[in-house]
Design a protein around this motif. Structure first.
Motif, PDB file in Angstrom:
ATOM      1  N   ASP A  35       9.431  30.953  58.357  1.00 49.47           N
ATOM      2  CA  ASP A  35       8.879  29.603  58.424  1.00 49.47           C
ATOM      3  C   ASP A  35       8.597  29.264  59.882  1.00 49.47           C
ATOM      4  O   ASP A  35       9.512  29.076  60.676  1.00 49.47           O
ATOM      5  N   GLU A  36       7.329  29.221  60.227  1.00 54.49           N
ATOM      6  CA  GLU A  36       6.888  28.948  61.598  1.00 54.49           C
ATOM      7  C   GLU A  36       7.658  29.752  62.640  1.00 54.49           C
ATOM      8  O   GLU A  36       8.292  29.191  63.530  1.00 54.49           O
ATOM      9  N   PRO A  37       7.573  31.064  62.542  1.00 56.37           N
ATOM     10  CA  PRO A  37       8.380  31.918  63.434  1.00 56.37           C
ATOM     11  C   PRO A  37       7.896  31.908  64.873  1.00 56.37           C
ATOM     12  O   PRO A  37       8.630  32.324  65.757  1.00 56.37           O
ATOM     13  N   LYS A  88       6.543  13.244  45.734  1.00 56.08           N
ATOM     14  CA  LYS A  88       6.492  14.650  45.372  1.00 56.08           C
ATOM     15  C   LYS A  88       6.178  15.450  46.631  1.00 56.08           C
ATOM     16  O   LYS A  88       5.054  15.398  47.132  1.00 56.08           O
ATOM     17  N   ALA A  89       7.166  16.163  47.143  1.00 59.17           N
ATOM     18  CA  ALA A  89       6.936  16.960  48.347  1.00 59.17           C
ATOM     19  C   ALA A  89       6.175  18.234  47.991  1.00 59.17           C
ATOM     20  O   ALA A  89       5.391  18.750  48.775  1.00 59.17           O
ATOM     21  N   VAL A  90       6.420  18.755  46.798  1.00 59.39           N
ATOM     22  CA  VAL A  90       5.702  19.932  46.290  1.00 59.39           C
ATOM     23  C   VAL A  90       5.299  19.613  44.862  1.00 59.39           C
ATOM     24  O   VAL A  90       6.102  19.100  44.090  1.00 59.39           O
ATOM     25  N   PRO A 139      -0.799  21.271  57.044  1.00 58.13           N
ATOM     26  CA  PRO A 139      -0.442  20.374  58.143  1.00 58.13           C
ATOM     27  C   PRO A 139       1.015  19.930  58.044  1.00 58.13           C
ATOM     28  O   PRO A 139       1.698  20.257  57.070  1.00 58.13           O
ATOM     29  N   ASN A 140       1.489  19.203  59.022  1.00 57.57           N
ATOM     30  CA  ASN A 140       2.873  18.708  59.012  1.00 57.57           C
ATOM     31  C   ASN A 140       3.144  17.912  57.744  1.00 57.57           C
ATOM     32  O   ASN A 140       2.323  17.117  57.317  1.00 57.57           O
ATOM     33  N   GLY A 141       4.291  18.169  57.159  1.00 52.32           N
ATOM     34  CA  GLY A 141       4.680  17.405  55.969  1.00 52.32           C
ATOM     35  C   GLY A 141       3.980  17.838  54.696  1.00 52.32           C
ATOM     36  O   GLY A 141       4.075  17.164  53.676  1.00 52.32           O
ATOM     37  N   ALA A 142       3.288  18.990  54.741  1.00 56.68           N
ATOM     38  CA  ALA A 142       2.536  19.435  53.564  1.00 56.68           C
ATOM     39  C   ALA A 142       3.454  19.925  52.451  1.00 56.68           C
ATOM     40  O   ALA A 142       3.088  19.924  51.282  1.00 56.68           O
ATOM     41  N   GLY A 143       4.633  20.362  52.810  1.00 60.41           N
ATOM     42  CA  GLY A 143       5.565  20.864  51.806  1.00 60.41           C
ATOM     43  C   GLY A 143       5.857  22.349  51.954  1.00 60.41           C
ATOM     44  O   GLY A 143       6.430  22.968  51.057  1.00 60.41           O
ATOM     45  N   LYS A 144       5.510  22.929  53.094  1.00 59.04           N
ATOM     46  CA  LYS A 144       5.741  24.362  53.293  1.00 59.04           C
ATOM     47  C   LYS A 144       7.230  24.694  53.300  1.00 59.04           C
ATOM     48  O   LYS A 144       7.693  25.566  52.573  1.00 59.04           O
ATOM     49  N   THR A 145       7.962  23.980  54.140  1.00 58.44           N
ATOM     50  CA  THR A 145       9.392  24.268  54.256  1.00 58.44           C
ATOM     51  C   THR A 145      10.114  23.997  52.937  1.00 58.44           C
ATOM     52  O   THR A 145      10.992  24.764  52.530  1.00 58.44           O
ATOM     53  N   THR A 146       9.717  22.920  52.261  1.00 58.24           N
ATOM     54  CA  THR A 146      10.338  22.608  50.978  1.00 58.24           C
ATOM     55  C   THR A 146      10.095  23.745  49.979  1.00 58.24           C
ATOM     56  O   THR A 146      11.012  24.166  49.271  1.00 58.24           O
ATOM     57  N   THR A 147       8.860  24.263  49.965  1.00 56.87           N
ATOM     58  CA  THR A 147       8.554  25.389  49.076  1.00 56.87           C
ATOM     59  C   THR A 147       9.425  26.587  49.422  1.00 56.87           C
ATOM     60  O   THR A 147      10.026  27.213  48.541  1.00 56.87           O
ATOM     61  N   VAL A 191      20.655  22.481  49.931  1.00 55.03           N
ATOM     62  CA  VAL A 191      20.938  22.771  51.341  1.00 55.03           C
ATOM     63  C   VAL A 191      19.716  22.394  52.155  1.00 55.03           C
ATOM     64  O   VAL A 191      18.614  22.836  51.867  1.00 55.03           O
ATOM     65  N   LYS A 192      19.912  21.572  53.160  1.00 59.30           N
ATOM     66  CA  LYS A 192      18.751  21.081  53.914  1.00 59.30           C
ATOM     67  C   LYS A 192      18.376  22.035  55.035  1.00 59.30           C
ATOM     68  O   LYS A 192      19.183  22.757  55.520  1.00 59.30           O
TER      69      LYS A 192
HETATM   70  N1  LIG Z   1      15.609  16.458  52.221  1.00 60.18           N
HETATM   71  C1  LIG Z   1      14.533  15.662  52.111  1.00 60.18           C
HETATM   72  N2  LIG Z   1      14.670  14.399  51.673  1.00 60.18           N
HETATM   73  C2  LIG Z   1      13.603  13.596  51.558  1.00 60.18           C
HETATM   74  N3  LIG Z   1      12.342  13.956  51.849  1.00 60.18           N
HETATM   75  C3  LIG Z   1      12.145  15.203  52.293  1.00 60.18           C
HETATM   76  C4  LIG Z   1      13.227  16.125  52.455  1.00 60.18           C
HETATM   77  N4  LIG Z   1      12.740  17.302  52.903  1.00 60.18           N
HETATM   78  C5  LIG Z   1      11.411  17.115  53.022  1.00 60.18           C
HETATM   79  N5  LIG Z   1      11.047  15.872  52.657  1.00 60.18           N
HETATM   80  C6  LIG Z   1       9.667  15.345  52.627  1.00 60.18           C
HETATM   81  O1  LIG Z   1       8.859  16.285  51.983  1.00 60.18           O
HETATM   82  C7  LIG Z   1       7.603  16.396  52.610  1.00 60.18           C
HETATM   83  C8  LIG Z   1       7.325  17.853  52.943  1.00 60.18           C
HETATM   84  O2  LIG Z   1       8.175  18.274  53.976  1.00 60.18           O
HETATM   85  P1  LIG Z   1       8.221  19.760  54.505  1.00 60.18           P
HETATM   86  O3  LIG Z   1       9.309  19.853  55.512  1.00 60.18           O
HETATM   87  O4  LIG Z   1       8.289  20.682  53.359  1.00 60.18           O
HETATM   88  O5  LIG Z   1       6.815  19.909  55.221  1.00 60.18           O
HETATM   89  P2  LIG Z   1       6.242  21.117  56.098  1.00 60.18           P
HETATM   90  O6  LIG Z   1       4.979  21.546  55.453  1.00 60.18           O
HETATM   91  O7  LIG Z   1       7.275  22.147  56.283  1.00 60.18           O
HETATM   92  O8  LIG Z   1       5.904  20.388  57.457  1.00 60.18           O
HETATM   93  P3  LIG Z   1       6.021  20.925  58.978  1.00 60.18           P
HETATM   94  O9  LIG Z   1       4.759  21.635  59.298  1.00 60.18           O
HETATM   95  O10 LIG Z   1       6.143  19.666  59.766  1.00 60.18           O
HETATM   96  O11 LIG Z   1       7.232  21.785  59.087  1.00 60.18           O
HETATM   97  C9  LIG Z   1       7.624  15.481  53.800  1.00 60.18           C
HETATM   98  O12 LIG Z   1       6.938  14.300  53.471  1.00 60.18           O
HETATM   99  C10 LIG Z   1       9.089  15.204  54.022  1.00 60.18           C
HETATM  100  O13 LIG Z   1       9.261  13.895  54.499  1.00 60.18           O
END
Ligand SMILES: Nc1ncnc2c1ncn2[C@@H]1O[C@H](COP(=O)(O)OP(=O)(O)OP(=O)(O)O)[C@@H](O)[C@H]1O
Ligand SMILES: [Mg+2]
Lengths: 236, 303
Positions: free
Chosen positions: B156-158, B18-20, B38-46, A235-236
């Motif tokens: 997540d970033e509330p 590898k996002a995480v 920072p942006n794109g670090a992988g927080k939301t993915t985690t 889920v995205k």
């Molecule tokens: N569904 C996806 N498909 C492909 N790549 C993804 C997907 N979700 C995240 N990524 C990649 O994973 C990396 C981490 O993304 P993530 O959203 O976890 O970062 P973040 O730390 O939450 O950043 P932000 O501070 O901008 O919210 C990024 O490079 C992003 O492009």
């Protein structure tokens, strides 16, 4: 438990016009015959000795179309409610299994369609009575032509719900749906194995209930495929 | 130690990226954990993996000591979350939005009014969310996350989209949660300054890797001012100080002195004078937490 999820889904479709659609579908089907019989009742009465049957056959030229169109719109609405602000993530982060999330959507749409079938039965019966089609009311046939198209259309529901829930862009399921509606309209020209033909209730064996049974069987199959696929996806 | 959140070798790949990557997150009970990067670090993915929204490519997630893979529903009964942008149903009112979640959570009906008051949306409870401002939608999301008084709150970033007074309110609310309800809070941000006043623990992530994870005090210690001294012979002076039992590092241009208070600075200088060194300069170097955070994440970028 699935019940709270279903209640929640019924709450979410509030103000979305889905209940109106549930009414318009069957009303539209009967209204077309009101025009038809209003204009050339005498001519239509001469076409077949069994006037009730002929009336039901006329009704059934538009029922499949209405059902397939209804399925396309309902499934697309249903998933756009969650897509709009990506509420899927909020929903799936609740203590529910993804399987029941999918089942709940399927159930809610089925309920609406079934209610439409009930309304269709009432409208067809009611208008039929006013036409003076004869003393012998074929209740069984009336039930068949009201409810069997719903069961025969379940595979289309399974397919459309699947495509609508996994597509980020509703243009894909709607395009597929439009093709489906065209198929449903050209049912007599289609081979028996095509699911869009089934709601028309015609087949080489001449038994309408076969379409309904096939519909339930393949409907369950497509539902299961969609559910497994939905569960598998991130889920995205 | 009992951890509310514990990940082992947590990895998520999107294609080759590898996002995480082998993330080991540990959050003890009752802490407010600032998850920084920072942006794109992988927080939301985690966070998505913590909530079972995404399946890890490898590694595991344990919440409350239970494995996510086999106890997802059980675990989520005690977790409230707000992931990325707030999700809501625009055609429903604030109250109806909460009701849609409440039914599934089996929370008592009174909770809706309680959480609405908590985030100051009670006055607009019967208005459609369509017309809400971004900050109001964000607050509604937080209200939804707290409906069932979860043991773990994941935000997540509330503070996204909140105005300064909204940020302060949010901070006060979050700070009160561990004390009043024994909640554990995970809050992500890309700004340290946003969370350094409430976080008790910090995890810093860049490019999917955890590069720092410790208490905020430890991070503050790193940030503490150091005194730089420049003398005629830095190396000799540094050796002499070490021999005397003082903590010091040899830099390129000067000696770095780690001291706790002013008296210690005075004593060190006094000592150097007595040893016959000529003191050219004494200066203070302060590094803010934000600088340290930037440095940490920069080093990783340079690699
Ligand atoms: N569904 C996806 N498909 C492909 N790549 C993804 C997907 N979700 C995240 N990524 C990649 O994973 C990396 C981490 O993304 P993530 O959203 O976890 O970062 P973040 O730390 O939450 O950043 P932000 O501070 O901008 O919210 C990024 O490079 C992003 O492009
Ligand atoms: Mg993010």
């Amino acid at each position: 438990m699935i019940f709270p999820l279903i209640q929640s889904d019924f709450l979410k479709i509030k103000r979305k016009g889905m209940w109106l659609l549930c009414l318009i579908g069957p009303f539209g089907v009967v209204a077309l015959q009101m025009v038809n019989y209003g204009v050339r009742k005498d001519y239509l009465f001469e076409q077949m000795d069994d006037r009730w049957l002929y009336y039901l056959l006329n009704i059934n030229t538009f029922t499949p179309l209405a059902i397939v169109l209804g399925i396309v719109i309902l499934t697309s609405f249903m998933s756009s409610i969650e897509d709009e602000t990506n509420a899927w993530k909020q929903l799936v982060a609740l203590p529910v299994s993804k399987r029941s999330v999918y089942l709940s959507k399927f159930t809610v749409i089925s309920c609406i369609l079934f209610l439409s079938s009930v309304l269709l039965f009432l409208f067809v019966f009611g208008y039929g009575l006013t036409l003076g089609l004869g003393e012998d009311i074929p209740y069984l046939r009336l039930m068949e032509y009201s409810f069997l198209p719903f069961f025969a259309a379940l595979p289309v529901l399974g397919l459309q719900l699947w495509v609508a829930t996994i597509s980020k862009n509703q243009a894909i399921p709607v395009t597929l749906g439009v093709i489906g509606v065209i198929f449903a309209y050209s049912a007599p020209l289609l081979p028996d194995w095509m699911i869009w033909k089934w709601p028309a209730l015609s087949n080489d064996w001449g038994h309408a209930y076969i379409n309904a049974l096939l519909g339930i069987g393949f409907g369950v199959l497509l539902y299961l495929l969609g559910m497994v696929d939905f569960k598998r996806r991130d889920v995205k | 130690m009992e951890y509310i959140v514990e990940t082992k070798n947590l990895t998520k790949s999107f294609g080759k990226e590898k996002a995480v990557s082998n993330l080991e997150m540990k959050i003890p009970k009752g802490e407010i954990y600032g998850f920084l990067g920072p942006n794109g670090a992988g927080k939301t993915t985690t966070i998505r993996m913590l909530l079972g929204l995404m399946r890890p490519t490898s590694g595991s997630v344990q919440l409350f000591g239970k494995d996510m893979k086999n106890n997802r529903i059980d675990i989520l009964k005690n977790v409230g979350s707000l992931v990325e942008n707030p999700s809501y149903y625009p055609h429903l009112t604030a109250k109806e939005n909460l009701e849609a979640s409440r039914k599934i959570l089996h929370a008592p009906k009174e909770r809706i009014d309680e959480v609405l008051k908590l985030v100051r949306l009670h006055g607009v409870r019967n208005k459609k969310v369509k017309g809400f401002s971004l900050g109001m939608k964000q607050r509604l999301g937080i209200a939804a996350a707290m409906l069932h008084q979860p043991e773990l709150l994941i935000l997540d970033e509330p503070t996204n989209g909140l105005d300064p007074s909204g940020i302060i309110e949010m901070r006060e609310l979050i700070q009160s949660l561990p004390k009043e309800y024994g909640m554990t809070v995970l809050i992500s941000s890309h700004l340290l300054s946003e969370i350094d006043q409430m976080a008790t623990r910090v995890g810093v992530v860049t490019k999917g890797k955890m590069i720092f994870q410790d208490s905020i005090e430890t991070m503050r210690k790193i940030a503490q001012a150091s005194i730089q001294i420049k003398v005629n012979d830095n190396e000799a002076a540094w050796r002499s100080m070490l021999a005397n039992g003082q903590k010091a590092d040899l830099g390129e241009e000067h000696i770095n002195l780690q001291v706790e208070d002013d008296e210690q600075v005075a004593a060190s200088i006094d000592y150097l004078v007595q040893q016959g060194f000529s003191i050219y300069r004494v200066q203070e170097e302060t590094r803010s937490l934000e600088n340290i955070f930037l440095e940490m994440t920069k080093e990783e970028h340079a690699e």
